[in-house]
Design a protein around this motif. Structure first.
Motif, PDB file in Angstrom:
ATOM      1  N   ILE A   1       0.690  -1.186  -0.099  1.00 11.74           N
ATOM      2  CA  ILE A   1      -0.091   0.010  -0.172  1.00 11.74           C
ATOM      3  C   ILE A   1       0.798   1.358  -0.066  1.00 11.74           C
ATOM      4  O   ILE A   1       0.242   2.376  -0.566  1.00 11.74           O
ATOM      5  N   ILE A   2       2.183   1.173   0.330  1.00  7.42           N
ATOM      6  CA  ILE A   2       3.062   2.251   0.343  1.00  7.42           C
ATOM      7  C   ILE A   2       3.403   2.547  -1.043  1.00  7.42           C
ATOM      8  O   ILE A   2       3.590   3.758  -1.456  1.00  7.42           O
ATOM      9  N   LEU A   3       3.613   1.437  -1.919  1.00 12.80           N
ATOM     10  CA  LEU A   3       3.944   1.920  -3.387  1.00 12.80           C
ATOM     11  C   LEU A   3       2.804   1.857  -4.164  1.00 12.80           C
ATOM     12  O   LEU A   3       3.161   2.034  -5.297  1.00 12.80           O
ATOM     13  N   LEU A   4       1.709   1.693  -3.581  1.00 14.47           N
ATOM     14  CA  LEU A   4       0.427   1.671  -4.607  1.00 14.47           C
ATOM     15  C   LEU A   4       0.525   3.131  -5.435  1.00 14.47           C
ATOM     16  O   LEU A   4       0.147   2.848  -6.777  1.00 14.47           O
ATOM     17  N   PRO A   5       0.657   4.202  -4.745  1.00 12.60           N
ATOM     18  CA  PRO A   5       0.682   5.393  -5.803  1.00 12.60           C
ATOM     19  C   PRO A   5       1.567   5.244  -6.867  1.00 12.60           C
ATOM     20  O   PRO A   5       1.320   5.872  -8.134  1.00 12.60           O
ATOM     21  N   PHE A   6       2.741   4.736  -6.603  1.00  9.39           N
ATOM     22  CA  PHE A   6       3.603   4.688  -7.813  1.00  9.39           C
ATOM     23  C   PHE A   6       3.406   3.648  -8.710  1.00  9.39           C
ATOM     24  O   PHE A   6       3.556   3.815  -9.956  1.00  9.39           O
ATOM     25  N   TRP A   7       2.654   2.637  -8.280  1.00 12.20           N
ATOM     26  CA  TRP A   7       2.300   1.411  -9.405  1.00 12.20           C
ATOM     27  C   TRP A   7       1.319   1.914 -10.090  1.00 12.20           C
ATOM     28  O   TRP A   7       1.103   1.676 -11.290  1.00 12.20           O
ATOM     29  N   ALA A   8       0.289   2.526  -9.612  1.00  9.60           N
ATOM     30  CA  ALA A   8      -0.698   3.291 -10.119  1.00  9.60           C
ATOM     31  C   ALA A   8      -0.354   4.346 -11.110  1.00  9.60           C
ATOM     32  O   ALA A   8      -0.825   4.268 -12.338  1.00  9.60           O
ATOM     33  N   TRP A   9       0.678   5.065 -10.818  1.00 11.38           N
ATOM     34  CA  TRP A   9       1.238   6.009 -11.829  1.00 11.38           C
ATOM     35  C   TRP A   9       1.938   4.862 -13.021  1.00 11.38           C
ATOM     36  O   TRP A   9       1.712   5.700 -14.168  1.00 11.38           O
ATOM     37  N   LEU A  10       2.738   3.995 -12.487  1.00 13.02           N
ATOM     38  CA  LEU A  10       3.266   3.323 -13.815  1.00 13.02           C
ATOM     39  C   LEU A  10       2.270   2.481 -14.756  1.00 13.02           C
ATOM     40  O   LEU A  10       2.620   2.781 -15.836  1.00 13.02           O
ATOM     41  N   VAL A  11       1.241   1.969 -14.145  1.00 11.69           N
ATOM     42  CA  VAL A  11       0.111   1.457 -14.934  1.00 11.69           C
ATOM     43  C   VAL A  11      -0.366   2.422 -15.831  1.00 11.69           C
ATOM     44  O   VAL A  11      -0.606   2.379 -16.960  1.00 11.69           O
ATOM     45  N   ALA A  12      -0.822   3.622 -15.216  1.00  9.65           N
ATOM     46  CA  ALA A  12      -1.251   4.904 -15.902  1.00  9.65           C
ATOM     47  C   ALA A  12      -0.587   5.356 -16.961  1.00  9.65           C
ATOM     48  O   ALA A  12      -1.094   5.676 -18.029  1.00  9.65           O
ATOM     49  N   TRP A  13       0.877   5.602 -16.664  1.00  8.05           N
ATOM     50  CA  TRP A  13       1.711   6.039 -17.775  1.00  8.05           C
ATOM     51  C   TRP A  13       1.834   4.933 -18.956  1.00  8.05           C
ATOM     52  O   TRP A  13       2.060   5.412 -20.215  1.00  8.05           O
ATOM     53  N   ILE A  14       2.006   3.813 -18.644  1.00  8.17           N
ATOM     54  CA  ILE A  14       1.879   2.857 -19.616  1.00  8.17           C
ATOM     55  C   ILE A  14       0.737   2.759 -20.607  1.00  8.17           C
ATOM     56  O   ILE A  14       0.706   2.734 -21.967  1.00  8.17           O
ATOM     57  N   LEU A  15      -0.414   2.763 -20.084  1.00 13.82           N
ATOM     58  CA  LEU A  15      -1.886   2.914 -20.684  1.00 13.82           C
ATOM     59  C   LEU A  15      -1.989   4.054 -21.549  1.00 13.82           C
ATOM     60  O   LEU A  15      -2.572   4.083 -22.723  1.00 13.82           O
ATOM     61  N   SER A  16      -1.451   5.154 -20.981  1.00 14.92           N
ATOM     62  CA  SER A  16      -1.410   6.362 -21.631  1.00 14.92           C
ATOM     63  C   SER A  16      -0.573   6.327 -22.946  1.00 14.92           C
ATOM     64  O   SER A  16      -0.864   6.809 -24.014  1.00 14.92           O
ATOM     65  N   ASN A  17       0.562   5.806 -22.926  1.00 15.53           N
ATOM     66  CA  ASN A  17       1.503   5.521 -24.138  1.00 15.53           C
ATOM     67  C   ASN A  17       0.658   4.912 -25.003  1.00 15.53           C
ATOM     68  O   ASN A  17       0.828   4.851 -26.277  1.00 15.53           O
ATOM     69  N   LEU A  18       0.216   3.500 -24.706  1.00 13.43           N
ATOM     70  CA  LEU A  18      -0.400   2.809 -25.563  1.00 13.43           C
ATOM     71  C   LEU A  18      -1.715   3.440 -26.199  1.00 13.43           C
ATOM     72  O   LEU A  18      -1.873   3.182 -27.439  1.00 13.43           O
ATOM     73  N   SER A  19      -2.413   4.470 -25.425  1.00 11.04           N
ATOM     74  CA  SER A  19      -3.313   4.843 -26.062  1.00 11.04           C
ATOM     75  C   SER A  19      -3.154   5.861 -27.393  1.00 11.04           C
ATOM     76  O   SER A  19      -4.007   6.169 -28.191  1.00 11.04           O
ATOM     77  N   ARG A  20      -1.932   6.226 -27.285  1.00  5.83           N
ATOM     78  CA  ARG A  20      -1.424   7.217 -28.187  1.00  5.83           C
ATOM     79  C   ARG A  20      -1.351   6.331 -29.846  1.00  5.83           C
ATOM     80  O   ARG A  20      -1.202   7.078 -30.841  1.00  5.83           O
TER      81      ARG A  20
END
Length: 359
Positions: free
Chosen positions: A71-90
Motif C-alpha cells: 500500500i506504500i508503493l500503490l501510488p507509484f504502481w498506479a502511476w506506472l500502469v497509468a503511464w503505460i496505458l497512456s502511451n499505448l492509447s497514443r
C-alpha cells in the motif's frame, strides 16, 4: 486470490465508481468500456511478480505479494500502469493523458490488495520497509461463489448500460459474503478453543483457515510448542459424506475432497510435529531447519512441519511443508527441502522439482 477474479473485481469497481452523468464524449474522460478495461488490467497488475517463478519456487514464495502488493508503493504502481496505458492509447485514434487512467488504476490495485488480504497466504502491505505478511483468513484463494458474484454483477450491467445499480449491488453482496465468511471463521475458532479447553492444552493458539469447494469448509489448527492438532470440518453438515469409488476424474476428486471435511460432531483431529516424532528425526530436522539458505521458507511458513527424511547411499534430504496448504485427498503443495552429501557435507536447497514430487 486467483488473478482472473482480481481482474474482474477491478472491472466491477471501475464500473461502479463511474459518474452517473458519465458521457463518452466528455473531454479527457474514458469511455465506460475503456474505464473497465483499465480496472481489469490494473487489478491484475500486482500478480506480475509471478515472473519470480522463473527463478525458482522458493524465491517466488519468499517475495510473492511483496512490493507489488504494497500500500506504500500503490501510488507509484498506479502511476506506472497509468503511464503505460497512456502511451499505448497514443497508438489509437483517441489518446489520453496518464491522469485519465491514474484514479482507476489506483482503485484496481487497491481492490487487488484487499482481495489478497482476506486469504490465508499473507500480504506484505508495508513492503519494502517490512516483510510482515498481513492476513485476515476469511476467503479461500479460489472461491467460485466470490467470483460468481462479480461475474453476475458485470453481466447484469450489460443490460443496464446507463445504470450503476447492478454493479453497486454486486459490490454490496460481495461485502456481505465476506462478512458471512468472517462469522464462519469465528465459529471455527470457537470449535478450536473448545478442543483446547477439553484437552487442557496449555498456552495453545487457535487458528482457522478457509478451504476449497464451500464457505462452510474450514481447517482448524491448534498450535502448542512444536506440535499441532489439526481438524478439517464442515460447519453446515451433520452427517458425513463418502466419496464414490466408482467416480473418477474431476468429479471423483471433488467428492474425495468434500468427504475430507467432516461434521463438527465427528471431527477427526490429527497430530503433527514440526520436527518429527523420533529423536533421530528431530536432530536432523532441526539441523536442516536452521540453515541460512532456508531462511526464505522459515519466514514464509506459518505452520511448518517435517514432511519426510529420505536417505540415499551418499546423501540425506529433509523436506518441510506448511499445514495451511494441505487439502484432503490432494498431494501437499509448496513442499521444500534441503539435501546434504555425506555425514558432514554442506546443506543445499533441493532444486530438483521431482525430488520430493510436490515442489
Amino acid at each position: 486470490m486467483d488473478t482472473l477474479t482480481h481482474a474482474l473485481s477491478g472491472a466491477l469497481l471501475a464500473r461502479a465508481t463511474a459518474s452517473p452523468s458519465h458521457h463518452a464524449h466528455d473531454t479527457g474522460q474514458l469511455t465506460l468500456r475503456a474505464r473497465m478495461t483499465v480496472g481489469f488490467i490494473a487489478a491484475a497488475f500486482p500478480d506480475a511478480d509471478f515472473v519470480l517463478r522463473a527463478i525458482d519456487t522458493l524465491t517466488y514464495i519468499t517475495f510473492h505479494r511483496g512490493i507489488t502488493h504494497s500500500i506504500i508503493l500503490l501510488p507509484f504502481w498506479a502511476w506506472l500502469v497509468a503511464w503505460i496505458l497512456s502511451n499505448l492509447s497514443r497508438l489509437s485514434h483517441r489518446p489520453y493523458p496518464w491522469q485519465a487512467f491514474y484514479g482507476i488504476a489506483a482503485l484496481g490495485i487497491g481492490i487487488h490488495i484487499a482481495g489478497d488480504v482476506i486469504t490465508s497466504y499473507g500480504t506484505m502491505l508495508l513492503a519494502p520497509f517490512s516483510r510482515h505478511a498481513f492476513s485476515i483468513p476469511f476467503t479461500f484463494i479460489i472461491d467460485p461463489y466470490f467470483t460468481g458474484i462479480i461475474v453476475i454483477g458485470l453481466v447484469a450491467s450489460i443490460f443496464k448500460p446507463k445504470g450503476r445499480y447492478p454493479v453497486v449491488a454486486a459490490l454490496l453482496i460481495l461485502g456481505c459474503y465476506v462478512g458471512f465468511q468472517g462469522i464462519l471463521h469465528s465459529r471455527a475458532v470457537e470449535i478450536g478453543e473448545a478442543y483446547v479447553k477439553n484437552h487442557r492444552l496449555k498456552e495453545a493458539q487457535v487458528h482457522a483457515f478457509p478451504q476449497p469447494l464451500s464457505p462452510f469448509n474450514w481447517k482448524i489448527i491448534v498450535s502448542h510448542d512444536d506440535d499441532y492438532e489439526v481438524a478439517s470440518v464442515n460447519l453446515w453438515r451433520t452427517q458425513e459424506i463418502g466419496a464414490s469409488a466408482a467416480e473418477s476424474g474431476l468429479l471423483g476428486r471433488w467428492e474425495a475432497i468434500a468427504a475430507g471435511y467432516r461434521p463438527v460432531s465427528t471431527a477427526k483431529w490429527t497430530r503433527h510435529s514440526r520436527f518429527g516424532e523420533t529423536e533421530r528425526q528431530s536432530a536432523l530436522a532441526h539441523e536442516a531447519w536452521r540453515q541460512e539458505i532456508f531462511a526464505g521458507f522459515r519466514h514464509f511458513a506459518a505452520f511448518p512441519v517435517l514432511d519426510r527424511i529420505e536417505y540415499y547411499p551418499d546423501a540425506v534430504c529433509v523436506s518441510f511443508l506448511d499445514l495451511r496448504f494441505i487439502v484432503p485427498s490432494l498431494q501437499p503443495s509448496l513442499v521444500f527441502g534441503l539435501c546434504r552429501e555425506g555425514l558432514h557435507g554442506s546443506w543445499h536447497l533441493a532444486r530438483d522439482p521431482g525430488l520430493f514430487g510436490r515442489d
